[in-house]
Design a protein around this motif. Structure first.
Motif, short mmCIF file in Angstrom:
data_model
loop_
_atom_site.label_atom_id
_atom_site.label_comp_id
_atom_site.label_asym_id
_atom_site.label_seq_id
_atom_site.Cartn_x
_atom_site.Cartn_y
_atom_site.Cartn_z
N LEU A 125 1.99 -6.61 1.11
CA LEU A 125 2.22 -7.83 0.33
C LEU A 125 3.70 -8.14 0.21
CD1 LEU A 125 -0.47 -7.31 -2.43
CD2 LEU A 125 -0.40 -9.22 -0.82
N ALA A 155 -5.99 0.25 1.17
CA ALA A 155 -5.64 -0.39 -0.09
C ALA A 155 -4.42 0.22 -0.76
CB ALA A 155 -6.84 -0.35 -1.04
N ALA A 158 -6.56 -0.77 -8.17
CA ALA A 158 -5.73 -1.71 -8.93
C ALA A 158 -5.31 -1.16 -10.29
CB ALA A 158 -6.46 -3.04 -9.10
N ALA A 198 -4.67 -9.47 -1.63
CA ALA A 198 -4.45 -8.08 -1.20
C ALA A 198 -5.52 -7.65 -0.21
CB ALA A 198 -4.42 -7.15 -2.41
N ALA A 224 -1.34 -1.69 0.08
CA ALA A 224 -1.31 -3.12 -0.19
C ALA A 224 0.04 -3.61 -0.73
CB ALA A 224 -2.44 -3.50 -1.15
N PRO A 225 0.68 -2.89 -1.67
CA PRO A 225 1.97 -3.39 -2.17
C PRO A 225 3.02 -3.53 -1.07
CG PRO A 225 1.09 -1.76 -3.67
CD PRO A 225 0.22 -1.71 -2.45
N MET A 264 -0.64 -7.32 -5.98
CA MET A 264 -1.91 -6.63 -5.72
C MET A 264 -2.81 -6.67 -6.95
SD MET A 264 -2.52 -2.61 -4.84
CE MET A 264 -4.18 -1.89 -4.81
N VAL A 266 -9.58 -1.96 -3.02
CA VAL A 266 -8.50 -2.60 -3.80
C VAL A 266 -8.83 -2.57 -5.28
CG1 VAL A 266 -7.36 -4.80 -4.29
CG2 VAL A 266 -7.62 -4.05 -1.92
N ARG A 272 -6.11 -9.93 -6.23
CA ARG A 272 -6.84 -8.97 -5.41
C ARG A 272 -7.44 -9.59 -4.14
NH1 ARG A 272 -9.86 -5.25 -10.05
NH2 ARG A 272 -8.02 -5.06 -11.42
#
Length: 332
Positions: free
Chosen positions: A53, A46, A280, A256, A49-50, A249, A276, A253
């Motif tokens: 993405l 997680a 967050a 993500a 994730a950015p 993200m 995630v 969610r």
């Protein structure tokens, strides 16, 4: 004054765009798109994730780059890929950045991927506070940072590390806690902590920032000084794409979760979603590097023995690049 600052930023960004367009770099997959190799510090999770993405949603292409994400082999190797020139940007734990600079590696932190410490002492429910671990078995990975980390938390609560029975368990924190072979482990509350709870294993968490550590950014984006000097525009555009990934993200969610579950080999989506959700609130504001907080981190690490001496913050971090990346990310 603000109008002048905005005008100056616009000029710098325009120059960066021209420089990127004219830079050959590591090659490109399409005309005008520069390939950027970004090395992860760990298997996709997680915290990344950015980055995923930014690639999945095409934020990188909007910035004139194409992210090529490198996952580690048998162990974390983003540092090795950076220092040998096989990666342009890497993901590192901030403490690993400090240790690398202590060894003479001229690496520069350019953005914060996660804005707070993730390290915690995860303990069995019978351990009500850190000093209850005096005389107990604690699992450690074998990394030299673990004893210093344990000492920092225990001493803050009046405990004594010399009485703790440290057992080397490698990176098997979860199974050793499940089988109760140890009473606690240094681990990450967003990863092992979340997984244990998802499996219905009751635990207590003693997060390092509740025991004397400042709210420092645990995970940072890093490059070499040479790369920063020669390909600064590339770094700015990469950060801009990842800044957009941070926003996605937080706002989406489920997406993500889907992207990271696929990147991790179709991992359990329920576990990924929980991780995630846990992160967050720790990724904003996107990429921000705060000089004062970093100075506090440096002093804390030196005081607790995580680093042999304070870090020269103005050499170890570049604050201008992160600001430009955030500005571009906001306007994209």
């Amino acid at each position: 004054m603000k109008a002048l600052e905005k005008a100056h930023t616009a000029i710098v960004l325009a120059a960066a765009g021209l420089a990127l367009a004219g830079c050959g770099g590591n090659g490109s997959s399409t005309a005008g798109t520069q390939r950027v190799v970004l090395a992860l510090d760990f298997t996709p999770n997680a915290a990344h994730a950015p980055i995923y993405l930014a690639s999945h949603e095409g934020y990188d292409k909007r910035e004139g780059i194409k992210l090529s994400i490198r996952t580690p082999g048998s162990g974390p190797d983003s540092l090795k890929l950076l220092t040998t020139g096989r990666a342009d940007i890497g993901v590192l734990d901030i403490n690993d950045l400090g240790l690398a600079r202590e060894r003479g590696e001229d690496l520069v932190g350019v953005g914060a991927l996660v804005q707070r410490p993730l390290a915690a002492l995860i303990a069995q429910p019978s351990i009500r506070r850190p000093r209850d671990l005096d005389g107990k078995r604690v699992g450690v990975s074998g990394l030299p940072s673990d004893p210093a980390f344990l000492r920092a938390i225990l001493s803050r609560d009046g405990g004594d590390l010399s009485t703790v029975k440290q057992v080397t368990i490698g990176f098997g924190a979860v199974p050793n806690m499940v089988t109760r072979k140890v009473m606690a482990v240094p681990a990450f509350w967003n990863a092992e902590g979340v997984e244990l709870r998802q499996r219905g294993i009751p635990v207590r968490e003693f997060r390092v920032d509740d025991y004397g550590a400042p709210r420092y950014p645990e995970v940072v984006l890093v490059t070499t000084r040479k790369t920063l000097q020669q390909r600064r525009a590339m770094v700015v555009h990469t950060l801009a794409a990842i800044a957009q990934g941070v926003k996605t993200m937080v706002s989406n969610r489920p997406l993500a979760t889907q992207v990271i579950a696929a990147a991790a080999g179709n991992a359990d989506p329920k576990l990924i979603r929980a991780q995630v959700d846990a992160l967050a609130t720790a990724v904003e504001p996107p990429l921000l590097l705060n000089r004062s907080i970093l100075q506090q981190w440096s002093a804390f690490d030196a005081r607790t023995g995580l680093l042999p001496r304070p870090v020269d913050i103005d050499r170890a971090f570049d604050f201008t690049v992160a600001s430009l990346g955030r500005s571009k990310g906001s306007s994209s």
